[in-house]
Enzyme design. Sequence first.
Site, PDB file in Angstrom:
ATOM      1  N   TYR A  51       0.847  -1.203   0.000  1.00  0.00           N
ATOM      2  CA  TYR A  51       0.000   0.000   0.000  1.00  0.00           C
ATOM      3  C   TYR A  51       0.874   1.242   0.000  1.00  0.00           C
ATOM      4  CZ  TYR A  51      -4.976  -0.630   0.054  1.00  0.00           C
ATOM      5  OH  TYR A  51      -6.261  -0.848  -0.336  1.00  0.00           O
ATOM      6  N   GLU A  53      -0.543   4.786  -0.513  1.00  0.00           N
ATOM      7  CA  GLU A  53      -1.368   5.975  -0.772  1.00  0.00           C
ATOM      8  C   GLU A  53      -0.532   7.236  -0.557  1.00  0.00           C
ATOM      9  OE1 GLU A  53      -4.645   5.132   1.777  1.00  0.00           O
ATOM     10  OE2 GLU A  53      -5.814   4.243   0.177  1.00  0.00           O
ATOM     11  N   ASP A 196      -5.883  13.571 -25.481  1.00  0.00           N
ATOM     12  CA  ASP A 196      -5.966  12.175 -25.055  1.00  0.00           C
ATOM     13  C   ASP A 196      -5.217  11.342 -26.088  1.00  0.00           C
ATOM     14  OD1 ASP A 196      -6.617   9.553 -24.596  1.00  0.00           O
ATOM     15  OD2 ASP A 196      -8.729   9.933 -24.140  1.00  0.00           O
ATOM     16  N   THR A 222      -2.863   5.873 -22.282  1.00  0.00           N
ATOM     17  CA  THR A 222      -2.771   4.552 -21.674  1.00  0.00           C
ATOM     18  C   THR A 222      -1.403   3.980 -22.021  1.00  0.00           C
ATOM     19  OG1 THR A 222      -3.909   3.646 -23.597  1.00  0.00           O
ATOM     20  CG2 THR A 222      -5.224   4.005 -21.621  1.00  0.00           C
ATOM     21  N   LYS A 225      -1.361   0.237 -25.130  1.00  0.00           N
ATOM     22  CA  LYS A 225      -1.742   0.129 -26.550  1.00  0.00           C
ATOM     23  C   LYS A 225      -0.457   0.179 -27.383  1.00  0.00           C
ATOM     24  CE  LYS A 225      -6.424   1.925 -25.863  1.00  0.00           C
ATOM     25  NZ  LYS A 225      -6.543   2.702 -24.614  1.00  0.00           N
ATOM     26  N   ARG A 231      -1.255  -2.676 -18.582  1.00  0.00           N
ATOM     27  CA  ARG A 231      -2.562  -2.012 -18.660  1.00  0.00           C
ATOM     28  C   ARG A 231      -2.621  -0.891 -17.624  1.00  0.00           C
ATOM     29  NH1 ARG A 231      -6.895  -3.261 -21.336  1.00  0.00           N
ATOM     30  NH2 ARG A 231      -5.526  -4.772 -22.322  1.00  0.00           N
TER      31      ARG A 231
END
Length: 412
Positions: A51, A53, A196, A222, A225, A231
């Site tokens: 974790y 955060e 984008d 992203t 691709k 991903r």
Amino acid sequence: MPWPQIRDDPVFGRIEAEVERQNTTLQLIASENFASPAVLAATGSVLTNKYAEGYPGRRYYGGNQVIDEVEESARVRCRELFGAEWANVQPHSGANANMAVYQALLKPGDTVLGMALDQGGHLTHGSPVNASGILYNFVAYGVGPDERIDFDEVRDVALAHRPRLIVAGATAYPRLIPPEPLRAIAEEVGALLLFDAAHVAGLIAGGVHPDPVPHADVVTFTTHKTLRGPRGGCIVCKEPHARTIDRAVFPGSQGGPLEHVIAAKAVAFAEAATPAFADYAAGIVANAKALAAALAQEGFRLVSGGTDNHLMLVDLRSFDTDLTGAEAQTTLDRAGITLNKNTVPGDERSPFVTSGLRIGTAAATTQGMGHEEMAQIASLIGQALRRRGDDSTLAQVRDEVRALCGRFKPYP
Ligand code: DSN
């Protein structure tokens, strides 16, 4: 307590089945690729246990010394790859990245200008069924009669609606999107510009498409691709937006970052900075042009007449008026050719049916396929769709696809 043995879990049998599918069928979905063994190793690492955060140096949990180094190297590599002032590598996806940008730059109800979904835009560019379209007042631009973005129309709509933000970028648009005219329109109407770059991030990193970073206030993309990483999503922006963007990602819209995926993003950024990746990016576009030309010879009409990037849109109506995108997708699936149905500009059929196919070359190019294979793929698509009622033709195409893929196995 010992962990259960891997062999006890049938999920691993299914993963093996998916390796087999990816190795023996053609992957022509324009948003997919084959991640490298190094990217897969980082994604499957013990970093998934942690974790973290917060951001490097400012975490809500202890034990993040290694994680901080990993995330910082991902941020630095990302900035260097795209020449950006600031990078946030935490978005779990492109959709999360876009929503965080909206949250950072807009108030609910603000007007935003984006490309219409049925003309090539993305769900998060204001679709009424997506939070973007529910929370913000999206107005749309599309393509002109030549099926390319009509920048005069973009300017007219921008002048009429005075958006706070203009969104550039698409998921089903086969042509290069130059950032300069959109910057000029944004300046004229006093809007911010979000580019984008989800689909073309790898082409930008490889130097075959122009880098929107100097022209846009914020760029999202992203990593899985054309960029060929794990991903996930990323945001790069100008320094003045850095704090607001970071706050919008965490704590604004996400909790703990996926540090194993961030490690894999760092690996992918390093891979994308190599000369070999520039050759790969050029190869994707060269293959797309070759495949488009070969499909045209098979009698298919290509939206806008061809492609400048990694994908093409095939309008099936001129090939066979009865053939829908849905039926073509199902038929080709049976023949071992994986791609997706897609609406074409002016499509009278619904998005579940469609009159088109979207075909991409990023994955096949990773496999090492070239012009000869593109010609073979076009011929196989033509045969399968012309004789789609004939099981023996589909079986024969399936055999040829298996033989072709056998020569270019991504994961031997
Ligand atoms: N689903 C992606 C694509 O296929 O283009 C976009 O999010």
